[in-house]
Design a protein around this motif. Structure first.
Motif, PDB file in Angstrom:
ATOM      1  N   ALA A   1       0.831  -1.206   0.000  1.00 48.92           N
ATOM      2  CA  ALA A   1       0.000   0.000   0.000  1.00 48.92           C
ATOM      3  C   ALA A   1       0.866   1.256   0.000  1.00 48.92           C
ATOM      4  O   ALA A   1       0.557   2.237  -0.699  1.00 48.92           O
ATOM      5  CB  ALA A   1      -0.928  -0.001   1.218  1.00 48.92           C
ATOM      6  N   ARG A   2       1.941   1.233   0.746  1.00 48.25           N
ATOM      7  CA  ARG A   2       2.809   2.407   0.827  1.00 48.25           C
ATOM      8  C   ARG A   2       3.482   2.691  -0.513  1.00 48.25           C
ATOM      9  O   ARG A   2       3.635   3.855  -0.907  1.00 48.25           O
ATOM     10  CB  ARG A   2       3.836   2.201   1.938  1.00 48.25           C
ATOM     11  CG  ARG A   2       3.217   2.245   3.326  1.00 48.25           C
ATOM     12  CD  ARG A   2       4.042   1.507   4.374  1.00 48.25           C
ATOM     13  NE  ARG A   2       5.310   2.153   4.637  1.00 48.25           N
ATOM     14  CZ  ARG A   2       6.306   1.553   5.314  1.00 48.25           C
ATOM     15  NH1 ARG A   2       6.166   0.310   5.761  1.00 48.25           N
ATOM     16  NH2 ARG A   2       7.422   2.205   5.537  1.00 48.25           N
ATOM     17  N   ALA A   3       3.873   1.639  -1.242  1.00 53.67           N
ATOM     18  CA  ALA A   3       4.504   1.837  -2.552  1.00 53.67           C
ATOM     19  C   ALA A   3       3.512   2.432  -3.553  1.00 53.67           C
ATOM     20  O   ALA A   3       3.860   3.319  -4.343  1.00 53.67           O
ATOM     21  CB  ALA A   3       5.053   0.513  -3.070  1.00 53.67           C
ATOM     22  N   ILE A   4       2.262   1.951  -3.506  1.00 51.72           N
ATOM     23  CA  ILE A   4       1.236   2.477  -4.409  1.00 51.72           C
ATOM     24  C   ILE A   4       0.932   3.940  -4.054  1.00 51.72           C
ATOM     25  O   ILE A   4       0.866   4.807  -4.933  1.00 51.72           O
ATOM     26  CB  ILE A   4      -0.045   1.609  -4.331  1.00 51.72           C
ATOM     27  CG1 ILE A   4       0.225   0.216  -4.933  1.00 51.72           C
ATOM     28  CG2 ILE A   4      -1.202   2.287  -5.059  1.00 51.72           C
ATOM     29  CD1 ILE A   4      -0.906  -0.778  -4.685  1.00 51.72           C
ATOM     30  N   GLU A   5       0.761   4.201  -2.776  1.00 45.22           N
ATOM     31  CA  GLU A   5       0.431   5.572  -2.337  1.00 45.22           C
ATOM     32  C   GLU A   5       1.533   6.561  -2.693  1.00 45.22           C
ATOM     33  O   GLU A   5       1.268   7.742  -2.968  1.00 45.22           O
ATOM     34  CB  GLU A   5       0.184   5.582  -0.827  1.00 45.22           C
ATOM     35  CG  GLU A   5      -1.110   4.905  -0.422  1.00 45.22           C
ATOM     36  CD  GLU A   5      -1.177   4.621   1.072  1.00 45.22           C
ATOM     37  OE1 GLU A   5      -0.254   5.052   1.801  1.00 45.22           O
ATOM     38  OE2 GLU A   5      -2.146   3.969   1.494  1.00 45.22           O
ATOM     39  N   ALA A   6       2.782   6.080  -2.720  1.00 48.78           N
ATOM     40  CA  ALA A   6       3.906   6.959  -3.049  1.00 48.78           C
ATOM     41  C   ALA A   6       4.031   7.211  -4.547  1.00 48.78           C
ATOM     42  O   ALA A   6       4.838   8.046  -4.969  1.00 48.78           O
ATOM     43  CB  ALA A   6       5.203   6.349  -2.519  1.00 48.78           C
ATOM     44  N   GLY A   7       3.244   6.485  -5.348  1.00 54.28           N
ATOM     45  CA  GLY A   7       3.323   6.652  -6.793  1.00 54.28           C
ATOM     46  C   GLY A   7       4.540   6.003  -7.419  1.00 54.28           C
ATOM     47  O   GLY A   7       4.960   6.384  -8.526  1.00 54.28           O
ATOM     48  N   ASP A   8       5.118   4.999  -6.749  1.00 49.65           N
ATOM     49  CA  ASP A   8       6.305   4.331  -7.279  1.00 49.65           C
ATOM     50  C   ASP A   8       5.979   3.600  -8.583  1.00 49.65           C
ATOM     51  O   ASP A   8       4.871   3.085  -8.763  1.00 49.65           O
ATOM     52  CB  ASP A   8       6.845   3.312  -6.272  1.00 49.65           C
ATOM     53  CG  ASP A   8       7.441   3.971  -5.030  1.00 49.65           C
ATOM     54  OD1 ASP A   8       7.540   5.211  -5.016  1.00 49.65           O
ATOM     55  OD2 ASP A   8       7.807   3.238  -4.101  1.00 49.65           O
ATOM     56  N   ALA A   9       6.964   3.536  -9.468  1.00 49.74           N
ATOM     57  CA  ALA A   9       6.799   2.812 -10.726  1.00 49.74           C
ATOM     58  C   ALA A   9       7.052   1.325 -10.568  1.00 49.74           C
ATOM     59  O   ALA A   9       6.586   0.516 -11.373  1.00 49.74           O
ATOM     60  CB  ALA A   9       7.746   3.381 -11.790  1.00 49.74           C
TER      61      ALA A   9
END
Length: 197
Positions: free
Chosen positions: A124-132
């Motif tokens: 969830a944190r990776a998605i929320e950060a907008g990571d590719a």
């Protein structure tokens, strides 16, 4: 030959991937124990079906006495003659008192590209950060949470519309490739980093 204890808290899918790998010819590791802090963990029965010794040590019966739980866990592991430990979905934070005696002999897999997103909810944190991209990391365990030397990483793209659940499923597939590959090398004395595409 390195005798490997695997610690789990649930179904143990990474544990099964490690057991499958250690059954292959030429592997320098052999399983000596699968242990869990949850007596109901389904992975214990799955390990027993493969002929691996199992142990359950319910952390709840120790209350807040973490050192007592860890001392008993250490005793169980050493009684089975383990040379090293693999954490595979073991959901207890281990203190320096437990970790230090196993320094250089304990591995963990974490669902992020460390040093990003230590701890929980990494997808969830990776998605929320907008990571590719996102992924997983195998590292040596040190007293600092998710912070030991990195031994291997695998990456997956984050796709538009991904949820934590869909991303977790793709990362788990890579975990099942990465962890066995790193353990095979590590058990043979190879600590160089492995990066899977």
């Amino acid at each position: 030959m390195k005798r490997v204890a695997i610690l789990i808290s649930g179904g143990g899918s990474n544990m099964l991937a490690l057991l499958d790998s250690m059954a292959e010819p030429g592997h320098c590791g052999m399983p000596c124990l699968v242990a869990s802090n949850d007596p109901q963990a389904s992975g214990l029965a799955r390990a027993a079906e493969r002929g691996v010794a199992t142990a359950a040590l319910d952390h709840r019966r120790f209350g807040k006495d973490r050192p007592a739980f860890e001392a008993e866990l250490h005793r169980i592991i050493t009684d089975h003659g383990a040379d090293m430990i693999c954490l595979a979905g073991f959901m207890r934070v281990l203190t320096a008192g437990f970790v230090t005696p196993w320094s250089g002999r304990m591995l963990n897999i974490h669902p992020s590209l460390l040093p990003k997103y230590r701890g929980l909810h990494s997808h969830a944190r990776a998605i929320e950060a907008g990571d590719a991209e996102h992924g997983c990391t195998v590292h040596e365990v040190t007293p600092e949470l998710d912070d030991g030397p990195i031994l291997g990483q695998a990456r997956v793209p984050i796709i538009e519309g991904d949820t934590p659940e869909t991303l977790a499923a793709r990362v788990l597939t890579m975990e099942h490739r990465l962890y066995p590959a790193v353990l095979r090398r590590f058990a043979a004395g190879d600590r160089t980093q492995l990066f899977l595409p």
